[in-house]
Design an enzyme around this catalytic site. Structure first.
Site, PDB file in Angstrom:
ATOM      1  N   ALA A 133       0.848  -1.194   0.000  1.00  0.00           N
ATOM      2  CA  ALA A 133       0.000   0.000   0.000  1.00  0.00           C
ATOM      3  C   ALA A 133       0.881   1.241   0.000  1.00  0.00           C
ATOM      4  O   ALA A 133       2.102   1.157   0.180  1.00  0.00           O
ATOM      5  CB  ALA A 133      -0.889   0.006   1.240  1.00  0.00           C
ATOM      6  N   LYS A 134       0.299   2.374  -0.212  1.00  0.00           N
ATOM      7  CA  LYS A 134       0.994   3.652  -0.041  1.00  0.00           C
ATOM      8  C   LYS A 134      -0.071   4.714   0.155  1.00  0.00           C
ATOM      9  O   LYS A 134      -1.219   4.548  -0.281  1.00  0.00           O
ATOM     10  CB  LYS A 134       1.837   3.985  -1.274  1.00  0.00           C
ATOM     11  CG  LYS A 134       3.023   4.849  -0.968  1.00  0.00           C
ATOM     12  CD  LYS A 134       4.145   4.029  -0.345  1.00  0.00           C
ATOM     13  CE  LYS A 134       5.357   4.846   0.001  1.00  0.00           C
ATOM     14  NZ  LYS A 134       6.477   3.998   0.418  1.00  0.00           N
TER      15      LYS A 134
END
Ligand code: NAD
Length: 436
Positions: A125-126
């Protein structure tokens, strides 16, 4: 390999015929180019190929806050969960004016491959908020952090999505996220973020983990080329968390740090820097500029300086098709995420440069984040020596797996690392089957 789903690419996000330089720098395209290559080598099933080319979830939130002046301002926040088949999403949160959804998607995909490559049970994720932290007070930053956290709170959780620090965020910001999340849950949940202060469930060794990981894989690469860390000449671009720790640890192992740079300056000293002295200078002045015991060089000269190992540990797209031909290093250890463009990869491969790709080179950080999450969930904390020993074991194992894939598939080290990673994510999808 002849599968049309694999060979036919969707329209490029930035048309190469319009602006080839920008196309070279588009982070999502750069990631996809490497992914496509790995998918072809793996002869990935066309359905799975489509699944892995698309982020699982993309969240865009408005982040309204009252500024210190009393004025209301609205910021934009993103969180992208690229793939969570192997475990909770894992990835940093950055506060920066340059944050775009495209960049966050690319970084989330990178996290997916990075976690799979070092074989830790996380997806990728980011996240990010488009803002200029330098223009905000501490109180405003706290309000942005808490409001952004509440905006994405449905995805957050130790079992679903675990953020960490990234550009312009730090352990202070992680502490605010942990507190906001815990207040909503009505109990303390330390494992919802990593990179926290040690006093509130952070791991010993986390701050140094990325630079230490760079040191381990550089040592392995040097050994592979018949050299040793002791006596190796090293140039480091970026003297922040990753670059300064990598330089310090390598110098302690007998390497000679011949060049360093940060945003403010490039410095060259062929005889080798006294790294603790440099660190002290930066701690006191917040920049390398003005350091007396060196010759000034340009940012471009740092990349092409005479050395054995070049460690780009600053930012993206610094090694391009334009400067790659002039690089003299035998090894590039990518401390930063995405420092080398796909076009430059080809040049480096032809020159025989041994590239330790970002998803391997800087995976020490997420590996010790994983240790932090494990320690928080177990409520049992390890001493620093245990953290460092376990980190070394994972980094060396991963390096050897990439080296083996390089030989087996006759590809460069970057594609080999994607092959190992994509294969692991694909295997999980096959075992789980398609929920429909
Ligand atoms: P940081 O902010 O602590 O340090 C960045 C350094 O790079 C600073 O010294 C800055 O002045 C310098 N810099 C920026 N632009 C530059 C330029 N154009 N030329 C020369 N120097 C420049 O950041 P960090 O945590 O050390 O992260 C550096 C890179 O490593 C980023 O790409 C980050 O995503 C990646 N990374 C960091 C971690 C981590 O644990 N910190 C983990 C994985 C990857």
């Amino acid at each position: 390999m002849s599968d049309p789903a694999i060979t036919s690419k969707p329209a490029p996000l930035i048309r190469p015929d319009k602006d080839t330089f920008l196309a070279e720098e588009n982070p999502f395209e750069a990631m996809m180019e490497r992914f496509d290559h790995a998918a072809k080598v793996l002869n990935l099933d066309p359905g799975l190929y489509k699944v892995l080319r698309n982020p699982e979830k993309q969240i865009i939130v408005s982040v309204p806050i009252v500024r210190d002046s009393g004025e209301v301002e609205v910021y934009i926040g993103y969180r992208v969960l690229y793939n969570t088949s192997r475990g909770p999403a894992k990835g940093g949160i950055r506060f920066d004016l340059n944050v775009t959804l495209e960049e966050v998607k690319a970084l989330a995909a990178w996290m997916t491959w990075k976690c799979a490559l070092v074989n830790i049970p996380f997806g990728g994720a980011k996240g990010g908020v488009v803002c200029d932290p330098a223009a905000l007070s501490m109180a405003e930053l706290e309000r942005i952090t808490r409001r952004y956290t509440s905006g994405i709170i449905d995805t957050l959780g130790p079992d679903s999505d675990v953020p960490a620090p990234d550009v312009n965020t730090n352990e202070r910001v992680m502490a605010w996220i942990m507190d906001t999340y815990s207040m909503h849950k009505r109990h303390t949940v330390t494992a919802v973020v990593t990179g926290k202060p040690v006093e509130m469930g952070g791991s010993l060794g986390r701050r140094e983990a990325t630079g230490r990981g760079c040191m381990f894989v550089t040592r392995e690469a040097l050994t592979k080329l018949g050299m040793a860390l002791k006596g190796a000449r090293i140039a480091v671009q970026g003297f922040g968390n990753v670059g300064s720790v990598a330089a310090d640890l390598m110098a302690k192992e007998g390497a000679t740090i011949v060049a360093v740079s940060d945003k403010s300056a490039g410095l060259h000293n062929p005889k080798g820097f006294d790294v603790p002295d440099l660190i002290k200078w930066v701690r006191e002045r917040r920049q390398l500029a003005g350091y007396p015991k060196a010759e000034a060089i340009s940012h471009e000269q740092l990349l092409t300086v005479d050395c054995d190992v070049l460690i780009p540990a600053a930012t993206e797209n610094v090694i391009t098709r334009k400067n790659a031909p002039q690089i003299k290093a035998k090894i590039i250890c990518e401390g930063a995420n995405g420092p080398t463009t796909a076009a430059a990869d080809k040049v480096l491969e032809d020159k025989g440069v041994f590239v330790i790709p970002d998803i391997l080179a800087n995976a020490g950080g997420v590996t010790v984040s994983y240790f932090e999450w494990v320690q928080d969930r177990g409520g049992y904390f390890w001493d620093e020596e245990t953290v460092n020993r376990r980190l070394e074991s994972i980094m060396v194992r991963s390096f050897n797996e990439v080296a083996a894939a390089t030989e087996k598939f006759k590809v460069n080290t970057r594609i080999a690392s994607y092959i190992v990673a994509v294969d692991r994510v694909a295997a999980m999808h096959r075992l789980r089957g398609m929920y429909a």
